[in-house]
Design a protein around this motif. Structure first.
Motif, mmCIF file in Angstrom:
data_model
loop_
_atom_site.group_PDB
_atom_site.id
_atom_site.type_symbol
_atom_site.label_atom_id
_atom_site.label_comp_id
_atom_site.label_asym_id
_atom_site.label_seq_id
_atom_site.Cartn_x
_atom_site.Cartn_y
_atom_site.Cartn_z
ATOM 1 N N LYS A 11 -26.194 -72.143 -29.049
ATOM 2 C CA LYS A 11 -25.155 -71.770 -29.955
ATOM 3 C C LYS A 11 -24.109 -71.954 -29.015
ATOM 4 O O LYS A 11 -24.004 -71.380 -27.906
ATOM 5 N N PRO A 12 -22.627 -72.223 -29.266
ATOM 6 C CA PRO A 12 -22.014 -72.676 -28.669
ATOM 7 C C PRO A 12 -21.070 -70.934 -28.704
ATOM 8 O O PRO A 12 -21.485 -70.674 -29.232
ATOM 9 N N GLY A 13 -20.977 -71.198 -27.133
ATOM 10 C CA GLY A 13 -20.781 -69.184 -26.564
ATOM 11 C C GLY A 13 -20.976 -68.516 -26.549
ATOM 12 O O GLY A 13 -20.891 -67.186 -25.767
ATOM 13 N N GLY A 14 -22.503 -69.464 -26.557
ATOM 14 C CA GLY A 14 -24.162 -68.347 -26.872
ATOM 15 C C GLY A 14 -24.117 -68.328 -24.922
ATOM 16 O O GLY A 14 -23.501 -68.911 -24.128
ATOM 17 N N VAL A 15 -24.735 -67.421 -24.117
ATOM 18 C CA VAL A 15 -24.968 -67.531 -22.495
ATOM 19 C C VAL A 15 -26.423 -67.116 -22.495
ATOM 20 O O VAL A 15 -27.439 -66.820 -23.406
ATOM 21 N N LEU A 16 -26.526 -67.887 -21.159
ATOM 22 C CA LEU A 16 -28.009 -68.077 -20.585
ATOM 23 C C LEU A 16 -27.351 -66.836 -19.615
ATOM 24 O O LEU A 16 -26.881 -66.769 -18.845
ATOM 25 N N VAL A 17 -28.870 -65.931 -19.937
ATOM 26 C CA VAL A 17 -28.570 -64.698 -18.606
ATOM 27 C C VAL A 17 -30.538 -64.673 -17.635
ATOM 28 O O VAL A 17 -31.178 -64.733 -18.398
ATOM 29 N N ALA A 18 -30.872 -65.121 -16.737
ATOM 30 C CA ALA A 18 -31.609 -65.403 -16.064
ATOM 31 C C ALA A 18 -31.376 -64.418 -14.102
ATOM 32 O O ALA A 18 -30.600 -64.248 -13.979
ATOM 33 N N PRO A 27 -20.031 -73.428 -23.476
ATOM 34 C CA PRO A 27 -18.972 -73.908 -23.922
ATOM 35 C C PRO A 27 -18.999 -74.755 -24.993
ATOM 36 O O PRO A 27 -19.441 -75.023 -26.199
ATOM 37 N N ILE A 28 -17.808 -73.491 -26.248
ATOM 38 C CA ILE A 28 -17.290 -73.993 -27.114
ATOM 39 C C ILE A 28 -16.697 -75.030 -27.566
ATOM 40 O O ILE A 28 -17.825 -75.928 -28.632
ATOM 41 N N SER A 29 -16.089 -76.186 -27.132
ATOM 42 C CA SER A 29 -15.916 -77.482 -27.418
ATOM 43 C C SER A 29 -16.483 -78.220 -26.329
ATOM 44 O O SER A 29 -16.534 -78.169 -25.158
#
Length: 267
Positions: free
Chosen positions: A163-170, A265-267
């Motif tokens: 989703k926009p604003g969502g995060v990936l954490v690895a 990014p959100i946009s």
């Protein structure tokens, strides 16, 4: 608690007609998947041993909670293996789906879960996850980035399903800076498993560029180039200290690991 079908609906599972991950596997990926399936029992035995170590869970909870949204969030654990991260995040209150191409690993995860709805496990390709656009609040990947074939394509897919604003954490490390199948690793990967590892990964260096990365910046640069923003890479000395105290998995060395976090990014 929601049942498995309701959870699947929540994460907007892509219809089967959009692709079959079994058929889509290349011969090279199949070799890798079969390797991890064959050694799933040994892998999970080590995970179970570490779960019993004092403070182990709290260390990992701190690592993930520092990067993820507040629970409950919809999380996809990519390359879930035997489900170590998926179980931990579900216990923290997140709604978690774990996917993997190694059937042996999924069997270990399902045995432990008793086929519960959270975490839920399914056969799926971390390099090409079959989910709708913007399906997840967060993606997690522990020790997966290094083994991604064609990581630029995979990261583009990861961006798509967030989703926009969502995060990936690895969480990952520089496992093979001298070369994926280098002679220097003979001692680290001795015996039957080491030979099997070489058979699985031999000749795949070109499609696995992050396996031989010489700096964690190489991981961050790939993620940034895929369109992610706010990319950070932090050392995790608490993991190194735990490895020094409790030992590492067969074929591994005590070394620094890193948390890499990025935002869509959100946009």
């Amino acid at each position: 608690m929601k049942n498995a079908s309701e959870l699947a609906k929540d994460v907007k599972l892509t219809p089967a007609e959009k692709g079959d991950p079994v058929a889509a596997q290349s011969d090279e990926q199949r070799r890798i998947s079969e390797y991890w399936s064959r050694w799933a029992g040994e892998y999970e035995a080590y995970q179970a041993q570490r779960r019993e170590a004092e403070g182990e869970s709290s260390v990992w909870e701190g690592i993930w909670s520092a990067g993820l949204p507040q629970p409950p969030s919809q999380v996809l654990d990519l390359g879930t293996g035997s489900g170590a991260v998926a179980f931990l995040l579900a216990g923290m209150g997140h709604r978690v789906t774990g996917i993997d191409l190694a059937e042996g690993m999924l069997a270990e995860a399902r045995r432990r879960s008793g086929y519960s709805a959270n975490p839920m496990f399914g056969f799926g390709d971390a390099a090409g996850p079959q989910f709708d656009d913007a399906a997840f609040d967060a993606l997690t990947a522990r020790y997966v980035l290094w083994t991604l074939r064609k990581p630029d394509q995979a990261l583009a897919e990861w961006l798509r399903i967030l989703k926009p604003g969502g995060v990936l954490v690895a969480v990952d490390s520089l496992w093979f800076p001298e070369g994926l199948i280098a002679h220097e690793h003979e001692e680290d990967h001795s015996g039957a498993r080491g030979q099997d590892f070489r058979r699985a990964y031999q000749g795949q260096e070109q499609d696995l560029p992050l396996a031989e990365a010489g700096s964690i910046g190489a991981f961050a640069d790939r993620i940034r180039a895929a369109g992610f923003a706010e990319v950070t890479a932090e050392e995790l000395p608490e993991l190194k200290e735990a490895d020094q105290e409790y030992g590492v998995a067969p074929g591994h060395r005590v070394q620094m690991q890193y948390r890499i976090r990025a935002v869509k990014p959100i946009s």
